[in-house]
Design a protein around this motif. Structure first.
Motif, PDB file in Angstrom:
ATOM      1  N   PHE A 109      37.046  26.034 -68.334  1.00  0.00           N
ATOM      2  CA  PHE A 109      35.953  25.062 -68.291  1.00  0.00           C
ATOM      3  C   PHE A 109      36.522  23.661 -68.108  1.00  0.00           C
ATOM      4  O   PHE A 109      37.491  23.271 -68.764  1.00  0.00           O
ATOM      5  N   GLN A 110      35.894  22.860 -67.213  1.00  0.00           N
ATOM      6  CA  GLN A 110      36.358  21.508 -66.972  1.00  0.00           C
ATOM      7  C   GLN A 110      35.391  20.460 -67.510  1.00  0.00           C
ATOM      8  O   GLN A 110      35.742  19.646 -68.348  1.00  0.00           O
ATOM      9  N   SER A 133      37.568  25.773 -63.414  1.00  0.00           N
ATOM     10  CA  SER A 133      38.669  25.876 -62.442  1.00  0.00           C
ATOM     11  C   SER A 133      39.222  27.293 -62.465  1.00  0.00           C
ATOM     12  O   SER A 133      39.292  27.932 -63.527  1.00  0.00           O
ATOM     13  N   ILE A 134      39.593  27.771 -61.311  1.00  0.00           N
ATOM     14  CA  ILE A 134      40.207  29.086 -61.201  1.00  0.00           C
ATOM     15  C   ILE A 134      41.361  28.979 -60.211  1.00  0.00           C
ATOM     16  O   ILE A 134      41.227  28.361 -59.150  1.00  0.00           O
ATOM     17  N   VAL A 135      42.494  29.535 -60.581  1.00  0.00           N
ATOM     18  CA  VAL A 135      43.722  29.364 -59.804  1.00  0.00           C
ATOM     19  C   VAL A 135      44.197  30.720 -59.285  1.00  0.00           C
ATOM     20  O   VAL A 135      44.377  31.662 -60.056  1.00  0.00           O
ATOM     21  N   TYR A 136      44.394  30.794 -57.968  1.00  0.00           N
ATOM     22  CA  TYR A 136      44.926  31.996 -57.339  1.00  0.00           C
ATOM     23  C   TYR A 136      46.405  31.777 -57.024  1.00  0.00           C
ATOM     24  O   TYR A 136      46.779  30.752 -56.442  1.00  0.00           O
ATOM     25  N   ALA A 137      47.232  32.729 -57.399  1.00  0.00           N
ATOM     26  CA  ALA A 137      48.665  32.639 -57.126  1.00  0.00           C
ATOM     27  C   ALA A 137      49.177  33.995 -56.686  1.00  0.00           C
ATOM     28  O   ALA A 137      48.821  35.031 -57.274  1.00  0.00           O
ATOM     29  N   ASN A 211      35.885  25.371 -59.217  1.00  0.00           N
ATOM     30  CA  ASN A 211      36.836  24.636 -58.388  1.00  0.00           C
ATOM     31  C   ASN A 211      38.022  25.564 -58.133  1.00  0.00           C
ATOM     32  O   ASN A 211      38.740  25.935 -59.065  1.00  0.00           O
ATOM     33  N   VAL A 212      38.201  25.954 -56.871  1.00  0.00           N
ATOM     34  CA  VAL A 212      39.198  26.958 -56.527  1.00  0.00           C
ATOM     35  C   VAL A 212      40.507  26.293 -56.114  1.00  0.00           C
ATOM     36  O   VAL A 212      40.532  25.414 -55.245  1.00  0.00           O
ATOM     37  N   TYR A 213      41.589  26.725 -56.745  1.00  0.00           N
ATOM     38  CA  TYR A 213      42.921  26.219 -56.435  1.00  0.00           C
ATOM     39  C   TYR A 213      43.818  27.387 -56.004  1.00  0.00           C
ATOM     40  O   TYR A 213      43.603  28.528 -56.413  1.00  0.00           O
ATOM     41  N   ILE A 214      44.831  27.059 -55.220  1.00  0.00           N
ATOM     42  CA  ILE A 214      45.860  28.031 -54.863  1.00  0.00           C
ATOM     43  C   ILE A 214      47.211  27.471 -55.274  1.00  0.00           C
ATOM     44  O   ILE A 214      47.526  26.311 -54.985  1.00  0.00           O
ATOM     45  N   GLN A 215      47.999  28.275 -55.942  1.00  0.00           N
ATOM     46  CA  GLN A 215      49.358  27.878 -56.279  1.00  0.00           C
ATOM     47  C   GLN A 215      50.246  28.133 -55.058  1.00  0.00           C
ATOM     48  O   GLN A 215      50.511  29.264 -54.682  1.00  0.00           O
TER      49      GLN A 215
END
Length: 448
Positions: A109-110, A133-137, A211-215
């Motif tokens: 949660f942000q 936020s969710i981070v894909y790696a 909010n989608v992030y990629i490592q």
């Protein structure tokens, strides 16, 4: 095929005009030995001689990428696509593994944003959005899958790999690995949930947004091996040293990316794609067969996207080299968007004079030339010229033309005609048919 050549050139020229890894084994310091500057093999003094040189260069390129060079790879791909299709193998374990990987991703949660407005008659409108936020790696998606007895057997591993066998029983391995440091790159927002409620005079809308992030790792490597030998290898490298903080802003940070794809004796390389705010961007790429460079290209521009007011780029340069025999080099001194708007105004012009004046303004911004055998002297230049519509005599349009030293000029459709380029047209048609035949069965297997 006449239209094919005209369309091809019409695509290449506007880009040229308006664009305002691992080290391969080779020469000193591991870099490939540079190709020697070719000695002219045929005269290029007259437009007719230059046509012959262009056609011969294109014929040499077609020969270098003949479909026969890929028969073995196509055969392997066809077999694997058929043998390990869903008809023959149960992919449930792969699907379960993917679901588990996604479920294991951390969703944090942000913050919450609320919009509320109440009108005079008592009606209230509320929108509340919860941001996560969710981070894909790639490092979160690891495992070893072995094809055995109609199913995929999973076991833990430090990378991701799929193990199969070819028609002769030789082991084949498709593997993805990552290494080095990582940086988090924002990719966009995806709506997770949305619902609405209405209670009398209160209309409420609730949203959950990810909010989608990629490592992004420093190095990503994908390989395909057959009996221990590399069939294909792709390496993507990102220089993260200049990126500020834990997160990477594509607009504001300086970066440098290289990539190499090697397959069956060929290599496609993206060399030093660079960007730096207030400094601009540059890129270089090439396509090789062995140590022979078949095609290379370089481009640069004074481009800055670090603020919201970005509007075009200036000092755009481009260089294209085919087989070391034909080069197209040029630059645009003005802004890409400015040139586009000038050309757009030309189409709105109400007279022949105004239209031609606008076209000449664009020509004044650009300088694009044709060279042979790396000569410092151009053999011809490219311009835009005004043409009247054959059907509607009061309508004008602009087309690229090639202009020679004696000021004779041809539209690209006139220059690349069926009579003068008959042999090349037939060769390209045959090449397309050969590739279609070669990979038709592979495509059918993948579709099924």
């Amino acid at each position: 095929m006449k239209k094919f050549f005209y369309s091809l050139m019409a695509l290449v020229l506007p880009v040229a005009m308006f664009i305002s890894c691992e080290k391969p084994i080779g020469g000193e310091n591991g870099y490939p030995t540079p190709d020697p500057v070719p000695v002219p093999v045929m005269p290029v003094e007259t437009p007719e001689q230059q046509k012959k040189a262009l056609e011969q260069t294109a014929l040499d390129f077609v020969d270098a990428v003949a479909a026969a060079n890929f028969e073995e790879v196509a055969g392997l791909a066809e077999y694997l696509a058929q043998e390990y299709s869903e008809e023959n193998y149960d992919y449930e374990s792969v699907g379960d593994w993917a679901d588990d990987c996604y479920d294991a991703l951390t969703r944090t949660f942000q913050n919450t944003e609320t919009e509320k407005e109440t009108y005079d008659w008592g009606y209230t409108w509320i929108v509340r959005t919860d941001y996560y936020s969710i981070v894909y790696a790639a490092a979160d998606f690891t495992g070893k899958f072995e094809a055995k007895n109609g199913s995929w057997k999973y076991s833990e591993a430090d990378d991701l790999s799929f193990h199969v066998k070819d028609a002769q029983g030789k082991p084949c391995v498709l593997r993805l690995t990552t290494s080095g440091k990582t940086k988090k790159v924002f990719m966009g927002r995806v709506e997770e949930e949305y619902f609405n409620s209405y209670d009398g005079y209160v209309d409420s809308t609730f949203c959950e947004m990810n909010n989608v992030y990629i490592q992004v790792p420093e190095v990503v490597t994908v390989t395909l091996q057959q009996d221990g030998e590399y069939i294909a290898k792709a390496v993507l490298k990102a220089d993260l040293s200049s990126m500020k903080g834990d997160e990477f802003d594509l607009r504001k940070d300086k970066y440098n990316v290289t990539a190499t794809v090697e397959f069956n004796g060929y290599a496609v390389s993206l060399e030093n794609f660079k960007y730096a705010p207030e400094q601009g961007t540059s890129v270089a790429a090439n396509f090789k067969k062995g140590q022979k460079t078949l095609l290379s290209a370089k481009a640069s521009a004074d481009l800055d996207v670090s603020n919201e007011d970005f509007y075009g780029s200036e000092n755009n340069k481009v260089e294209i080299d085919v087989m070391g025999s034909v080069q197209i080099k040029g630059n645009m001194s003005g802004d890409i968007v400015e040139a586009y708007e000038v050309l757009e105004e030309a189409f709105d012009a109400e007279s022949e004079k105004l239209f031609k004046n606008q076209v000449e303004k664009v020509n004044g911004l650009m300088n694009l030339n044709l060279y042979f055998y790396n000569s410092s002297k151009p053999s011809a230049k490219f311009e835009l010229r005004a043409f009247v519509d054959d059907e509607y005599e009061d309508e004008w349009y602009a087309q690229p033309v090639i202009v020679f030293e004696d000021e004779t000029s041809y539209s690209l459709e006139q220059y690349f005609n069926e009579e003068d380029f008959k042999k090349l047209i037939k060769a390209v048609e045959r090449l397309g048919e050969d590739y279609e035949d070669l990979f038709e069965d592979v495509a059918d297997s993948l579709d099924s």
